[in-house]
Design an enzyme around this catalytic site. Sequence first.
Site, PDB file in Angstrom:
ATOM      1  N   ARG A 356       0.828  -1.213   0.000  1.00  0.00           N
ATOM      2  CA  ARG A 356       0.000   0.000   0.000  1.00  0.00           C
ATOM      3  C   ARG A 356       0.859   1.258   0.000  1.00  0.00           C
ATOM      4  O   ARG A 356       1.833   1.374   0.746  1.00  0.00           O
ATOM      5  CB  ARG A 356      -0.923   0.020   1.212  1.00  0.00           C
ATOM      6  CG  ARG A 356      -1.602   1.358   1.481  1.00  0.00           C
ATOM      7  CD  ARG A 356      -2.763   1.230   2.453  1.00  0.00           C
ATOM      8  NE  ARG A 356      -3.877   0.510   1.841  1.00  0.00           N
ATOM      9  CZ  ARG A 356      -5.060   0.311   2.446  1.00  0.00           C
ATOM     10  NH1 ARG A 356      -5.250   0.758   3.685  1.00  0.00           N
ATOM     11  NH2 ARG A 356      -6.026  -0.336   1.838  1.00  0.00           N
ATOM     12  N   LYS A 454     -12.104  -6.664  -1.034  1.00  0.00           N
ATOM     13  CA  LYS A 454     -10.989  -7.609  -1.206  1.00  0.00           C
ATOM     14  C   LYS A 454     -11.365  -8.976  -0.651  1.00  0.00           C
ATOM     15  O   LYS A 454     -11.084 -10.010  -1.279  1.00  0.00           O
ATOM     16  CB  LYS A 454      -9.733  -7.070  -0.505  1.00  0.00           C
ATOM     17  CG  LYS A 454      -9.204  -5.755  -1.055  1.00  0.00           C
ATOM     18  CD  LYS A 454      -7.918  -5.380  -0.340  1.00  0.00           C
ATOM     19  CE  LYS A 454      -7.365  -4.039  -0.832  1.00  0.00           C
ATOM     20  NZ  LYS A 454      -8.175  -2.904  -0.374  1.00  0.00           N
TER      21      LYS A 454
END
Length: 692
Positions: A356, A454
């Site tokens: 990320r 997700k």
Amino acid sequence: MKFAEQLAREAFPPWRTHYIKYGLLKAELKNRQADHEWNEEDEKYFTRMLEQELDNVYNTVVIKLEDINSRIKYCDATIQTLKNSQSWSSDESWESTETILTETLFDLNDLAKFIRLNYTGFRKIIKKHDRWATIKLANGFVPQLRDKPLDTQQLDVPIVYISNLKDICNRRGKPHAGNAAAGGDQLNFERATSKYWIHPDNINEVKSIIMMHLPVLIFDSEKKFEPDDSAISSIYFDSPEFDLYTDRLQRDDNGEAIRFRWYGPTSSKSVFVERKTHHASWLNGKSIKDRFRLDTDDVQRFVKGELTAETIVRRLEAKGDMDKVTLDNIYFIAEGIQESIKNKNLAPVCRVFYNRTAFQIPGDQRVRISLDTNLTFIREDNLDGMQRRGQDEWRRSDIGINYPFNGIPKSDIAEFPHGVLETKLQTHLNQQPPEWLTKLLESHLVHEVTRFSKYLHGVAYLFPESIPLVPWWLAELEQDIRKPRSTNFGLSRSPSFRPMINGEYGIAWEAEQNRMKATSSIQLGEKIDKKVVIQDENCRLDIPDSNGNTRKRSRFSTFLAKRWGADTLDTMVVDGSGRVKTKKIKIEPKVYFANERTFISWLQFAALLLAVALSLLNFGDPRTSYAGAVFIGIAVCVCFYALYRFEKRAWMLNNNVKGRYDDMIGPAVLCVFLVGALVVNLYLRFTTPKKT
């Protein structure tokens, strides 16, 4: 589109010779197949060709990355010098450093595209080889690709450094008012979240665009950023019947998602225990995410119920750094999660891993953007009888953060082909998305996927036979989410390869940002109060006259020179008080050096004429001496003329005077003089009586 056409269209021209020779490899493969049956000798030769191409591409990546890193180090050293010398550091110095960082960012974006395009080329030519030849190469060439990997993850660290340095330049070295780690231990979040898919070809460009407006968020600024710092792993819990999955997919009230998340390597000392609740009944139907921090060694005891919520609160209370409201919230969250684990028979089923990059102004959580790459789903369950983890383990011990997890059975892994962009706005504070973010989300670079999850995606891929419903977006994975560029938005290159942002050169784009902040009216001194017209990319300002016609800058500059007692006016900008001040436009040193080189070139020519003239005077007859004298006169005139032009150009540069810097008269006059001197010399030579 065939890859050969894609390579020809998307290759960066200055680096064209460094790309994979896809056409040559394809022709070699095809010709040998047509000539005879593929044999061991052909395989060795073709493999050597592939290795040479890989060496060429990989060495180019290493060289370009070293150059980028050296420029980042140079800018870092320059910024440290500017921060330590605030008394003399000027805006021009900061802007010059920021320009270098912007150009470096463009090169980094081009390098990312270079890596992606070449990786695709190797993958396609190997696939074509295995389809045409009798010997399979896909597995045999893997060691070479591992030794010289073509992946863009190695560009994450330079991007973070560039973002940090650009942010310092924007703040002119002043510290942020907020704390980067603020919110790390926040117990609940109330945000409006939107999710988008980003094609791998566009990931670095999207990162670059965002970091021009928001800095990359680094929680621990005291620690040097490393690639592992961007890794995030989450273990999701569910029942054998996947009740939590079904509730989340159907968006049932009080539907839960329970996960245990840690940042960085698996050796992380703490884990966040999180619960997402859809339309929570205790919040009048609002959706919320709750979480609290737990030591890694205590997670298994918490899951088994041995470490109770009351014990956790007593420990925190003993430290004395939390108030009663916070402790009550932690007790409520921990007790609720333990009840769900026990009553719903929850156990680990899926691990979600990704890298990320988060963008946010430290301490300001109104706007937060995250971009997740290398998204991978891994089975954590024992539902099929496979002991992937021990009975006393809450996660598998054979998995770290070593993407792409080559040591794990392929049946236990599902990779996601795109990056995932999330925008989070605190709408309860009436926060609206900034204009640049709206343009990004409407551009060709992103593909919106409403309510993408997700966890739901991972379960749908890993357990297709155990779930009754699948998410709607699975069908979209079969589509090419790339869109044609319909506007100038984004990063591009001009025909001369100069960096362009939203169709404008970097300096012009930065000036456009300044224009958006400028006021529509100003007061100049005590006598002028008229509307300002900002007319070019350097933010020079002109003021309309009483008839509404814009004055020429020369007249306006003369007026201001008389008003303020200055000889010239360079650039007019609006300061924070709305008043106009003058500001010098920075002239690069190479411009002055070019003026000096021109002057020296003229002097070299004059010296050549003097050498010819002296030769005629010393070794010629009386008539030739006349020609020598003429050449001396021309040489002297050239010297004085060159000095005059040099001084004039230097004055124009120092005073930012507009006009022609080239010489339209001097070369032509010099040519006439030289032709005249040659004619005189010839005339004297042919009219001289021959000696008898």
